[in-house]
Design a protein around this motif. Structure first.
Motif, PDB file in Angstrom:
ATOM      1  N   ARG A  56     -11.712 -48.278 -87.847  1.00  0.00           N
ATOM      2  CA  ARG A  56     -10.556 -48.968 -87.257  1.00  0.00           C
ATOM      3  C   ARG A  56     -10.998 -50.261 -86.561  1.00  0.00           C
ATOM      4  O   ARG A  56     -10.438 -51.332 -86.805  1.00  0.00           O
TER       5      ARG A  56
ATOM      6  N   GLU B  19     -10.046 -54.033 -87.873  1.00  0.00           N
ATOM      7  CA  GLU B  19      -9.304 -54.937 -86.983  1.00  0.00           C
ATOM      8  C   GLU B  19     -10.085 -56.229 -86.775  1.00  0.00           C
ATOM      9  O   GLU B  19      -9.503 -57.319 -86.721  1.00  0.00           O
TER      10      GLU B  19
ATOM     11  N   LEU C  50      -3.548 -48.844 -92.140  1.00  0.00           N
ATOM     12  CA  LEU C  50      -4.490 -47.780 -91.775  1.00  0.00           C
ATOM     13  C   LEU C  50      -3.813 -46.425 -91.929  1.00  0.00           C
ATOM     14  O   LEU C  50      -2.670 -46.256 -91.490  1.00  0.00           O
TER      15      LEU C  50
ATOM     16  N   THR D 240      -4.792 -42.280 -91.166  1.00  0.00           N
ATOM     17  CA  THR D 240      -5.785 -41.384 -90.575  1.00  0.00           C
ATOM     18  C   THR D 240      -5.821 -40.060 -91.337  1.00  0.00           C
ATOM     19  O   THR D 240      -4.916 -39.744 -92.112  1.00  0.00           O
TER      20      THR D 240
ATOM     21  N   VAL E 132     -10.121 -42.860 -89.556  1.00  0.00           N
ATOM     22  CA  VAL E 132      -9.477 -43.542 -90.681  1.00  0.00           C
ATOM     23  C   VAL E 132      -9.893 -42.893 -91.999  1.00  0.00           C
ATOM     24  O   VAL E 132     -11.077 -42.860 -92.343  1.00  0.00           O
TER      25      VAL E 132
ATOM     26  N   SER F 232      -8.203 -47.466 -95.197  1.00  0.00           N
ATOM     27  CA  SER F 232      -7.604 -48.689 -94.672  1.00  0.00           C
ATOM     28  C   SER F 232      -7.741 -49.781 -95.720  1.00  0.00           C
ATOM     29  O   SER F 232      -8.660 -49.737 -96.556  1.00  0.00           O
TER      30      SER F 232
END
Length: 135
Positions: free
Chosen positions: A15, A19, A31, A33, A48, A51
């Motif tokens: 993550r 980002e 994203l 999970t 994650v 993504s």
């Protein structure tokens, strides 16, 4: 249409990395999970599972967290992803990539609805193949 792009693997930092890459390259980041796909295991639910960053300039970068029970070697944590909706062409690529290689996840329908498989080709390169299903 078929895409070829890098797929990065992380240990608990996908993550934050994605980002960061979104700040670097711009674009739209999605994203999902492990919890989104029904795995509420402590320590895994918020990691994650997949993504994808799509930029206005046509760049695609994908990433996921590798669960702790799976091996992750920094330096070997990049695979190549083939994805699209041309099932015949993608299955043909799969057959050629697995010839002399090792299948690590069979190419079959997955919980998200697409056909997906993982392999390591005869040269030691990891490949992910995802065949999108019609909506």
């Amino acid at each position: 249409m078929i895409k070829l792009n890098p797929y990065l693997s992380f240990r608990d930092t996908a993550r934050q990395a994605m980002e960061y890459y979104q700040q670097v390259f711009g674009g739209t980041l999605t994203l999902s999970t492990f919890g989104d796909f029904g795995n509420p295991a402590p320590g895994l639910a918020d990691l994650v599972m997949h993504s994808q960053l799509e930029t206005d300039r046509g760049l695609t970068l994908m990433a996921a967290d590798t669960p702790s029970e799976m091996d992750l070697t920094i330096g070997n944590n990049v695979t190549v992803s083939l994805s699209g909706d041309d099932a015949d062409v993608l299955r043909g690529y799969w057959d050629k990539l697995t010839d002399g290689g090792t299948v690590t996840v069979a190419l079959e329908k997955q919980m998200w609805g697409d056909e997906f498989g993982m392999c390591v080709d005869r040269f030691g390169i990891g490949w992910l193949v995802n065949i999108s299903q019609p909506a």
